[in-house]
Scaffold this motif. Structure first.
Motif, PDB file in Angstrom:
ATOM      1  N   LEU A 294       0.775   1.243  11.154  1.00 21.10           N
ATOM      2  CA  LEU A 294       0.118   0.337  10.214  1.00 21.10           C
ATOM      3  C   LEU A 294       0.956  -0.035   8.996  1.00 21.10           C
ATOM      4  CD1 LEU A 294      -3.471   1.847  10.240  1.00 21.10           C
ATOM      5  CD2 LEU A 294      -2.655  -0.197  11.420  1.00 21.10           C
ATOM      6  N   LEU A 295       2.118   0.568   8.839  1.00 18.73           N
ATOM      7  CA  LEU A 295       2.936   0.306   7.656  1.00 18.73           C
ATOM      8  C   LEU A 295       3.396  -1.142   7.598  1.00 18.73           C
ATOM      9  CD1 LEU A 295       5.270   3.425   7.420  1.00 18.73           C
ATOM     10  CD2 LEU A 295       3.404   2.813   5.879  1.00 18.73           C
ATOM     11  N   GLY A 296       3.234  -1.734   6.423  1.00 16.51           N
ATOM     12  CA  GLY A 296       3.761  -3.069   6.175  1.00 16.51           C
ATOM     13  C   GLY A 296       5.158  -2.980   5.581  1.00 16.51           C
ATOM     14  N   ALA A 297       5.852  -4.072   5.572  1.00  7.87           N
ATOM     15  CA  ALA A 297       7.247  -4.098   5.112  1.00  7.87           C
ATOM     16  C   ALA A 297       7.413  -3.651   3.659  1.00  7.87           C
ATOM     17  CB  ALA A 297       7.821  -5.492   5.286  1.00  7.87           C
ATOM     18  N   ASP A 298       6.400  -3.870   2.821  1.00  7.47           N
ATOM     19  CA  ASP A 298       6.510  -3.514   1.403  1.00  7.47           C
ATOM     20  C   ASP A 298       5.754  -2.246   1.050  1.00  7.47           C
ATOM     21  OD1 ASP A 298       8.071  -5.774   0.832  1.00  7.47           O
ATOM     22  OD2 ASP A 298       6.276  -7.019   0.641  1.00  7.47           O
ATOM     23  N   ASP A 299       5.267  -1.525   2.063  1.00  6.29           N
ATOM     24  CA  ASP A 299       4.493  -0.313   1.821  1.00  6.29           C
ATOM     25  C   ASP A 299       5.395   0.867   1.489  1.00  6.29           C
ATOM     26  OD1 ASP A 299       2.215  -1.729   2.351  1.00  6.29           O
ATOM     27  OD2 ASP A 299       1.807  -0.790   4.281  1.00  6.29           O
ATOM     28  N   GLY A 300       4.766   1.931   1.039  1.00  2.00           N
ATOM     29  CA  GLY A 300       5.453   3.184   0.776  1.00  2.00           C
ATOM     30  C   GLY A 300       4.710   4.308   1.476  1.00  2.00           C
ATOM     31  N   LEU A 301       5.429   5.377   1.766  1.00  2.00           N
ATOM     32  CA  LEU A 301       4.851   6.552   2.414  1.00  2.00           C
ATOM     33  C   LEU A 301       5.224   7.780   1.600  1.00  2.00           C
ATOM     34  CD1 LEU A 301       3.452   8.019   4.756  1.00  2.00           C
ATOM     35  CD2 LEU A 301       5.610   7.880   6.015  1.00  2.00           C
ATOM     36  N   LEU A 302       4.217   8.545   1.212  1.00  2.00           N
ATOM     37  CA  LEU A 302       4.426   9.783   0.460  1.00  2.00           C
ATOM     38  C   LEU A 302       3.955  10.952   1.308  1.00  2.00           C
ATOM     39  CD1 LEU A 302       5.089  11.434  -2.103  1.00  2.00           C
ATOM     40  CD2 LEU A 302       2.774  10.913  -2.906  1.00  2.00           C
ATOM     41  N   LEU A 303       4.860  11.877   1.588  1.00  2.00           N
ATOM     42  CA  LEU A 303       4.543  13.081   2.342  1.00  2.00           C
ATOM     43  C   LEU A 303       4.264  14.216   1.370  1.00  2.00           C
ATOM     44  CD1 LEU A 303       7.368  12.832   5.026  1.00  2.00           C
ATOM     45  CD2 LEU A 303       5.001  12.025   5.200  1.00  2.00           C
ATOM     46  N   THR A 304       3.089  14.831   1.517  1.00  2.00           N
ATOM     47  CA  THR A 304       2.705  15.963   0.686  1.00  2.00           C
ATOM     48  C   THR A 304       2.232  17.085   1.600  1.00  2.00           C
ATOM     49  OG1 THR A 304       0.388  15.322   0.454  1.00  2.00           O
ATOM     50  CG2 THR A 304       1.937  14.393  -1.149  1.00  2.00           C
ATOM     51  N   GLY A 305       2.053  18.268   1.048  1.00  2.00           N
ATOM     52  CA  GLY A 305       1.534  19.384   1.835  1.00  2.00           C
ATOM     53  C   GLY A 305       2.332  19.596   3.101  1.00  2.00           C
TER      54      GLY A 305
ATOM     55  N   THR B 274       0.837  -1.196   0.000  1.00  2.00           N
ATOM     56  CA  THR B 274       0.000   0.000   0.000  1.00  2.00           C
ATOM     57  C   THR B 274       0.872   1.247   0.000  1.00  2.00           C
ATOM     58  OG1 THR B 274      -1.720  -1.144   1.260  1.00  2.00           O
ATOM     59  CG2 THR B 274      -1.778   1.249   1.295  1.00  2.00           C
ATOM     60  N   LEU B 275       0.465   2.238  -0.778  1.00  2.00           N
ATOM     61  CA  LEU B 275       1.073   3.561  -0.715  1.00  2.00           C
ATOM     62  C   LEU B 275       0.222   4.397   0.226  1.00  2.00           C
ATOM     63  CD1 LEU B 275       3.096   5.729  -1.669  1.00  2.00           C
ATOM     64  CD2 LEU B 275       1.454   6.278  -3.486  1.00  2.00           C
ATOM     65  N   HIS B 276       0.826   4.887   1.296  1.00  2.00           N
ATOM     66  CA  HIS B 276       0.140   5.745   2.259  1.00  2.00           C
ATOM     67  C   HIS B 276       0.504   7.190   1.937  1.00  2.00           C
ATOM     68  CE1 HIS B 276      -1.020   2.405   4.948  1.00  2.00           C
ATOM     69  NE2 HIS B 276       0.077   1.855   4.453  1.00  2.00           N
ATOM     70  N   ILE B 277      -0.494   8.053   1.822  1.00  5.04           N
ATOM     71  CA  ILE B 277      -0.275   9.457   1.486  1.00  5.04           C
ATOM     72  C   ILE B 277      -0.727  10.316   2.662  1.00  5.04           C
ATOM     73  CG2 ILE B 277      -0.821  11.332  -0.108  1.00  5.04           C
ATOM     74  CD1 ILE B 277      -1.480   9.141  -2.199  1.00  5.04           C
TER      75      ILE B 277
ATOM     76  N   TYR C 280       1.727   0.611  -6.546  1.00  6.25           N
ATOM     77  CA  TYR C 280       1.224  -0.103  -5.380  1.00  6.25           C
ATOM     78  C   TYR C 280      -0.164  -0.677  -5.657  1.00  6.25           C
ATOM     79  CZ  TYR C 280       5.117   1.783  -2.769  1.00  6.25           C
ATOM     80  OH  TYR C 280       6.391   2.080  -2.337  1.00  6.25           O
ATOM     81  N   ALA C 281      -0.472  -1.790  -4.996  1.00  5.69           N
ATOM     82  CA  ALA C 281      -1.776  -2.437  -5.179  1.00  5.69           C
ATOM     83  C   ALA C 281      -2.904  -1.596  -4.607  1.00  5.69           C
ATOM     84  CB  ALA C 281      -1.761  -3.822  -4.530  1.00  5.69           C
ATOM     85  N   LYS C 282      -2.611  -0.859  -3.523  1.00  5.84           N
ATOM     86  CA  LYS C 282      -3.617  -0.010  -2.880  1.00  5.84           C
ATOM     87  C   LYS C 282      -2.999   1.354  -2.572  1.00  5.84           C
ATOM     88  CE  LYS C 282      -5.708  -1.639   0.665  1.00  5.84           C
ATOM     89  NZ  LYS C 282      -6.031  -2.307   1.939  1.00  5.84           N
ATOM     90  N   VAL C 283      -3.858   2.368  -2.522  1.00  5.76           N
ATOM     91  CA  VAL C 283      -3.442   3.713  -2.117  1.00  5.76           C
ATOM     92  C   VAL C 283      -4.365   4.154  -1.004  1.00  5.76           C
ATOM     93  CG1 VAL C 283      -3.164   6.115  -2.852  1.00  5.76           C
ATOM     94  CG2 VAL C 283      -2.586   4.263  -4.438  1.00  5.76           C
TER      95      VAL C 283
END
Length: 99
Positions: A23-34, A3-6, A92-95
């Protein structure tokens, strides 16, 4: 499922960053905006928490938001522009947007 977390809200205004990090999983990504890019400020609890994330979690920040706040990201952060933002969403499979 990766999952990509924004995140777009300031880490100093509420607990969204802390909740997301739990909640982050090992293969997740995190995008910081704003205002979420303020988590990258040196010597803050936000940055300390981000530095403790497993290396397998990709950390990104939106270039335009960093520039608007006059910030330079730490070495671990992958800076993306708007086309890169779109590409991340397809990778990512989910956003999940933390509204």
């Amino acid at each position: 499922m990766a999952t990509l977390h924004i995140l777009s809200h300031s880490p100093f205004a509420d607990s969204r960053l802390a909740s997301c990090l739990r909640l982050l999983g090992a293969d997740d990504g995190l995008l910081l905006t704003g205002d979420a890019v303020y988590a990258l400020q040196p010597d803050t609890t936000g940055l300390q928490a981000l530095q403790l994330m497993p290396a397998s979690v990709a950390l990104h920040a939106l270039e335009e938001d960093l520039a608007a706040r006059g910030m330079q990201p730490p070495e671990r952060v992958q800076v993306v522009d708007y086309p890169g933002f779109v590409e991340l969403c397809t990778r990512y499979a989910k956003v999940n947007s933390w509204l």
